[in-house]
Design a protein around this motif. Structure first.
Motif, PDB file in Angstrom:
ATOM      1  N   THR A 122       0.865  -0.949  -0.149  1.00  0.00           N
ATOM      2  CA  THR A 122       0.139   0.102   0.162  1.00  0.00           C
ATOM      3  C   THR A 122       0.849   0.999  -0.050  1.00  0.00           C
ATOM      4  OG1 THR A 122      -0.128  -0.114   2.462  1.00  0.00           O
ATOM      5  CG2 THR A 122      -1.856  -1.181   1.193  1.00  0.00           C
ATOM      6  N   PRO A 123       0.278   2.356  -0.198  1.00  0.00           N
ATOM      7  CA  PRO A 123      -1.013   2.653  -0.962  1.00  0.00           C
ATOM      8  C   PRO A 123      -1.245   2.215  -2.332  1.00  0.00           C
ATOM      9  CG  PRO A 123       0.024   4.660  -0.825  1.00  0.00           C
ATOM     10  CD  PRO A 123       1.156   3.651  -0.139  1.00  0.00           C
ATOM     11  N   TYR A 124      -2.381   1.972  -2.714  1.00  0.00           N
ATOM     12  CA  TYR A 124      -2.617   1.699  -4.248  1.00  0.00           C
ATOM     13  C   TYR A 124      -4.310   1.875  -4.280  1.00  0.00           C
ATOM     14  CZ  TYR A 124      -4.181  -3.167  -2.780  1.00  0.00           C
ATOM     15  OH  TYR A 124      -4.713  -3.929  -2.097  1.00  0.00           O
ATOM     16  N   PHE A 125      -4.432   2.369  -5.651  1.00  0.00           N
ATOM     17  CA  PHE A 125      -5.752   2.144  -6.379  1.00  0.00           C
ATOM     18  C   PHE A 125      -6.186   1.113  -6.821  1.00  0.00           C
ATOM     19  CE2 PHE A 125      -4.602   6.696  -6.142  1.00  0.00           C
ATOM     20  CZ  PHE A 125      -5.726   7.269  -5.584  1.00  0.00           C
ATOM     21  N   MET A 126      -7.380   0.374  -6.702  1.00  0.00           N
ATOM     22  CA  MET A 126      -7.683  -0.791  -7.463  1.00  0.00           C
ATOM     23  C   MET A 126      -9.011  -0.529  -7.990  1.00  0.00           C
ATOM     24  SD  MET A 126      -7.126  -4.002  -8.157  1.00  0.00           S
ATOM     25  CE  MET A 126      -5.912  -4.495  -6.629  1.00  0.00           C
ATOM     26  N   ILE A 127      -9.080  -0.580  -9.412  1.00  0.00           N
ATOM     27  CA  ILE A 127     -10.097  -0.222 -10.116  1.00  0.00           C
ATOM     28  C   ILE A 127     -10.762  -1.684 -10.493  1.00  0.00           C
ATOM     29  CG2 ILE A 127     -10.977   0.840 -12.366  1.00  0.00           C
ATOM     30  CD1 ILE A 127      -8.333   2.457 -12.191  1.00  0.00           C
ATOM     31  N   THR A 177      -5.098  12.884   2.393  1.00  0.00           N
ATOM     32  CA  THR A 177      -6.052  13.518   1.384  1.00  0.00           C
ATOM     33  C   THR A 177      -5.410  14.649   0.593  1.00  0.00           C
ATOM     34  OG1 THR A 177      -6.674  15.128   3.149  1.00  0.00           O
ATOM     35  CG2 THR A 177      -7.688  13.019   3.278  1.00  0.00           C
ATOM     36  N   GLU A 178      -4.531  15.261   1.244  1.00  0.00           N
ATOM     37  CA  GLU A 178      -3.702  16.612   0.712  1.00  0.00           C
ATOM     38  C   GLU A 178      -3.074  16.205  -0.679  1.00  0.00           C
ATOM     39  OE1 GLU A 178      -2.077  20.645   0.292  1.00  0.00           O
ATOM     40  OE2 GLU A 178      -3.734  19.625   1.483  1.00  0.00           O
ATOM     41  N   ALA A 179      -2.427  14.731  -0.715  1.00  0.00           N
ATOM     42  CA  ALA A 179      -1.683  14.157  -1.893  1.00  0.00           C
ATOM     43  C   ALA A 179      -2.457  13.159  -2.659  1.00  0.00           C
ATOM     44  CB  ALA A 179      -0.291  13.533  -1.215  1.00  0.00           C
ATOM     45  N   HIS A 180      -3.358  12.517  -1.953  1.00  0.00           N
ATOM     46  CA  HIS A 180      -3.865  11.501  -2.812  1.00  0.00           C
ATOM     47  C   HIS A 180      -5.500  11.149  -2.937  1.00  0.00           C
ATOM     48  CE1 HIS A 180      -0.129   9.214  -0.956  1.00  0.00           C
ATOM     49  NE2 HIS A 180       0.012   9.841  -2.016  1.00  0.00           N
ATOM     50  N   ARG A 181      -6.081  12.218  -2.023  1.00  0.00           N
ATOM     51  CA  ARG A 181      -7.754  12.100  -2.106  1.00  0.00           C
ATOM     52  C   ARG A 181      -7.919  13.497  -2.109  1.00  0.00           C
ATOM     53  NH1 ARG A 181     -12.678  10.132  -0.198  1.00  0.00           N
ATOM     54  NH2 ARG A 181     -13.652   8.363  -1.401  1.00  0.00           N
ATOM     55  N   LEU A 182      -7.528  14.284  -2.722  1.00  0.00           N
ATOM     56  CA  LEU A 182      -7.696  15.911  -2.395  1.00  0.00           C
ATOM     57  C   LEU A 182      -9.020  16.343  -2.140  1.00  0.00           C
ATOM     58  CD1 LEU A 182      -5.684  18.319  -2.042  1.00  0.00           C
ATOM     59  CD2 LEU A 182      -5.846  18.831  -4.514  1.00  0.00           C
ATOM     60  N   ASP A 183     -10.027  15.826  -2.974  1.00  0.00           N
ATOM     61  CA  ASP A 183     -11.368  16.378  -2.950  1.00  0.00           C
ATOM     62  C   ASP A 183     -11.935  16.045  -1.469  1.00  0.00           C
ATOM     63  OD1 ASP A 183     -11.297  17.335  -5.353  1.00  0.00           O
ATOM     64  OD2 ASP A 183     -12.921  16.234  -6.058  1.00  0.00           O
ATOM     65  N   THR A 184     -11.572  15.173  -0.856  1.00  0.00           N
ATOM     66  CA  THR A 184     -11.862  14.961   0.545  1.00  0.00           C
ATOM     67  C   THR A 184     -11.816  16.055   1.326  1.00  0.00           C
ATOM     68  OG1 THR A 184     -11.493  12.541   0.246  1.00  0.00           O
ATOM     69  CG2 THR A 184     -11.591  13.393   2.437  1.00  0.00           C
ATOM     70  N   LEU A 185     -10.360  16.786   1.182  1.00  0.00           N
ATOM     71  CA  LEU A 185     -10.003  17.772   1.873  1.00  0.00           C
ATOM     72  C   LEU A 185     -10.792  19.294   1.372  1.00  0.00           C
ATOM     73  CD1 LEU A 185      -8.179  18.623   4.148  1.00  0.00           C
ATOM     74  CD2 LEU A 185      -6.183  19.276   2.174  1.00  0.00           C
ATOM     75  N   ILE A 186     -10.731  19.308  -0.079  1.00  0.00           N
ATOM     76  CA  ILE A 186     -11.129  20.690  -0.267  1.00  0.00           C
ATOM     77  C   ILE A 186     -12.662  20.847  -0.113  1.00  0.00           C
ATOM     78  CG2 ILE A 186     -11.852  21.824  -2.617  1.00  0.00           C
ATOM     79  CD1 ILE A 186      -9.370  20.636  -3.823  1.00  0.00           C
ATOM     80  N   TYR A 187     -13.407  19.656  -0.462  1.00  0.00           N
ATOM     81  CA  TYR A 187     -14.824  19.823  -0.285  1.00  0.00           C
ATOM     82  C   TYR A 187     -15.505  19.286   0.927  1.00  0.00           C
ATOM     83  CZ  TYR A 187     -14.927  20.607  -5.131  1.00  0.00           C
ATOM     84  OH  TYR A 187     -14.757  21.509  -6.600  1.00  0.00           O
ATOM     85  N   THR A 199      -6.697   7.995  16.793  1.00  0.00           N
ATOM     86  CA  THR A 199      -6.478   8.282  15.391  1.00  0.00           C
ATOM     87  C   THR A 199      -5.629   7.077  14.851  1.00  0.00           C
ATOM     88  OG1 THR A 199      -6.401  10.683  15.692  1.00  0.00           O
ATOM     89  CG2 THR A 199      -5.599   9.758  13.762  1.00  0.00           C
ATOM     90  N   ALA A 200      -6.047   6.428  13.926  1.00  0.00           N
ATOM     91  CA  ALA A 200      -5.348   5.567  13.202  1.00  0.00           C
ATOM     92  C   ALA A 200      -4.559   6.200  11.974  1.00  0.00           C
ATOM     93  CB  ALA A 200      -6.221   4.388  12.553  1.00  0.00           C
ATOM     94  N   ILE A 201      -3.401   6.273  12.022  1.00  0.00           N
ATOM     95  CA  ILE A 201      -2.507   6.869  11.124  1.00  0.00           C
ATOM     96  C   ILE A 201      -2.338   5.902   9.739  1.00  0.00           C
ATOM     97  CG2 ILE A 201      -0.358   8.102  10.222  1.00  0.00           C
ATOM     98  CD1 ILE A 201      -0.410   9.169  13.262  1.00  0.00           C
ATOM     99  N   VAL A 202      -2.425   6.328   8.657  1.00  0.00           N
ATOM    100  CA  VAL A 202      -2.348   5.406   7.393  1.00  0.00           C
ATOM    101  C   VAL A 202      -1.456   6.039   6.501  1.00  0.00           C
ATOM    102  CG1 VAL A 202      -4.707   4.577   7.556  1.00  0.00           C
ATOM    103  CG2 VAL A 202      -4.358   6.541   6.194  1.00  0.00           C
ATOM    104  N   ASP A 203      -0.922   5.124   5.739  1.00  0.00           N
ATOM    105  CA  ASP A 203       0.068   5.593   4.709  1.00  0.00           C
ATOM    106  C   ASP A 203      -0.250   6.249   3.516  1.00  0.00           C
ATOM    107  OD1 ASP A 203      -1.032   3.413   3.713  1.00  0.00           O
ATOM    108  OD2 ASP A 203       0.812   2.137   3.541  1.00  0.00           O
ATOM    109  N   SER A 204      -1.184   7.340   3.722  1.00  0.00           N
ATOM    110  CA  SER A 204      -1.742   8.128   2.580  1.00  0.00           C
ATOM    111  C   SER A 204      -2.133   9.453   3.090  1.00  0.00           C
ATOM    112  CB  SER A 204      -2.736   7.450   1.916  1.00  0.00           C
ATOM    113  OG  SER A 204      -3.238   8.076   1.029  1.00  0.00           O
TER     114      SER A 204
END
Length: 373
Positions: free
Chosen positions: A8-13, A268-278, A261-266
C-alpha cells in the motif's frame, strides 16, 4: 498476482463495476440519441480506456494535455474546452480536436481565424441556473468567469459557432431538477438552439446513482433534441467511474489524544484531495455503522487537519491492517501530487476474469523529475 500481498497505498479499479456503470450509459444513449464523451478532468487513467471506448463516443478536455491524451489514447470525438486558451494552446489542440469550445466572446474572437477550418466551434454559455451543492463547484455563482450570459449574446455569434455548451450540474441526482433546467434552456435560448448543430449539456448528471430514473432523463433529452433538431452531448465523468475503485491503505500507527487516530500511509492532501477541499469524508469498507470502536482515520502528512474521516469498527484496529477507502476513482488519480514527498499510490486494474494488472507505479525518480532535471 496475490492482492493480499500488494504494498500500500494503491488504487484498485474494478472492471466489473465499471462495466455496470457503462451499461447504464449505453441505455441512456440508446433511448435519448445523445452522445456521451468522457470528462478527462475527472478520470484520465487510460489503461482502462479499452473497456470504456465501446460505450462512449469520445472525450472532452479542460486543457491541452487532456486533449492530446484523449486524441491519442481514446479516439472517437475529441472535444477541447478551456477557460482560457493561449495562442500556443490553440496551435497545439486545433489539429486534434473535432470540437473547440470557447469560454468567452473575446476568446472566440481572438482565435476564430486560427481554427475555424480545423474544428466545429462552440461557445460556453452561463444559464444562470445550476444544481451544484458546493459553491466552490457552482459554475453560475455570482461573478462567475465561466461562460457567457444571455444578455451579452446576439444572433451574430451564430456566424462563427455551430454549438453551445452548458455546464451547470455537480453530482445532481435529481432528474426533475435537471429537466427543469433543460426546460429553462429551451425557453431562454431557443432562438439560438434552433440554428445550432450541436449542444453539450456538460457533466454532473448522476445518472448511475442507485434508482436514478434513467429512462425519464433519456426521454426528456430525446424530446429536447427533436424540438430543436439538435445533436445533444453529455460529458459524464463521475457518473462513469463512481463506486469503481478503492484507495487501499495500511494502518501504520495509532495515537490517542482524547480520540484514537489510526494513521495510514496515505494523505488526502496528496492522494484524495477532494476529501479535503470539499470536506467530504471518505467511506471505509471495513467500518461498521454500529461499531463500538471509534477512530479518526488520519493521514501521514504534516498538515494538521489532514484526515480521511471519523468512523467506527466492530473490533479494534491493528497496525498493519489494510483499509479500503471506497469510491476513490473520480478526481483522485488526476489530482495526485507529491506533497511531503509521500509515496504515490500504485494503480491496479482488476479485470472481470479476476486477473489484476498493474497500470502504473511511482518511485523517487518520478518525484524528483517534477522538481528539476
Amino acid at each position: 498476482m496475490n492482492i493480499d500481498n500488494l504494498p500500500t497505498p494503491y488504487f484498485m479499479i474494478d472492471e466489473g463495476k465499471l462495466i455496470n456503470n457503462l451499461e447504464k450509459a449505453k441505455k441512456l444513449k440508446d433511448i435519448s440519441g445523445a452522445k456521451l464523451v468522457l470528462a478527462l478532468k475527472c478520470f484520465s487513467t487510460f489503461g482502462t480506456f479499452d473497456t470504456i471506448k465501446p460505450y462512449l463516443d469520445g472525450t472532452t478536455s479542460s486543457g491541452p494535455f487532456e486533449v492530446q491524451l484523449g486524441y491519442e489514447e481514446f479516439g472517437g470525438e475529441t472535444h477541447a474546452y478551456s477557460v482560457g486558451y493561449s495562442k500556443a494552446d490553440i496551435e497545439a489542440v486545433k489539429g486534434m480536436s473535432d470540437k473547440i469550445i470557447f469560454n468567452s466572446l473575446s476568446q472566440l474572437e481572438a482565435h476564430y481565424e486560427t481554427c475555424k477550418t480545423n474544428a466545429s466551434l462552440g461557445l460556453r454559455i452561463n444559464p444562470e441556473r445550476s444544481m451544484a451543492g458546493q459553491d466552490l463547484a457552482n459554475p453560475t455563482r455570482p461573478y462567475s468567469r465561466l461562460g457567457v450570459k444571455q444578455e451579452l449574446l446576439s444572433t451574430a455569434v451564430l456566424d462563427k459557432v455551430e454549438g453551445f455548451m452548458f455546464h451547470m450540474n455537480c453530482e445532481n441526482k435529481d432528474a426533475d431538477a435537471f429537466i427543469a433546467i433543460l426546460d429553462h434552456i429551451s425557453t431562454t435560448f431557443g432562438e439560438y438552439l434552433d440554428q445550432l448543430k450541436w449542444l453539450s449539456l456538460g457533466g454532473g448528471i448522476f445518472f448511475t446513482y442507485p434508482e436514478y430514473p434513467i429512462e425519464k432523463l433519456a426521454l426528456a433529452l430525446k424530446a429536447f433534441s427533436e424540438k430543436h433538431d439538435i445533436q445533444l452531448y453529455l460529458e459524464p465523468g463521475e457518473a462513469i467511474i463512481t463506486r469503481t475503485a478503492d484507495l487501499v491503505v495500511s494502518v501504520i500507527d495509532i495515537v490517542e489524544n482524547e480520540k484514537k487516530t489510526a494513521i495510514v500511509d496515505s494523505a488526502t492532501e496528496a492522494h484524495r484531495l477532494d476529501t479535503l477541499i470539499y470536506d467530504e469524508p471518505a467511506s471505509v469498507k471495513e467500518a461498521s455503522d454500529n461499531g463500538e470502536f471509534p477512530y479518526v482515520i488520519g493521514s501521514c502528512s504534516c498538515l494538521a487537519g489532514d484526515q480521511f474521516c471519523e468512523t467506527q469498527f466492530d473490533t479494534p484496529l491493528e497496525i498493519g491492517q489494510k483499509l479500503h477507502l471506497m469510491d476513490s476513482a473520480g478526481y483522485t488519480m488526476v489530482k495526485l501530487n507529491w506533497f511531503n514527498g509521500l509515496k504515490m499510490p500504485s494503480i491496479y486494474y482488476q479485470r472481470v476474469d479476476g486477473t489484476v494488472e498493474l497500470l502504473n507505479s511511482f518511485g523517487y525518480q518520478d518525484f524528483k523529475a517534477t522538481l528539476g532535471k
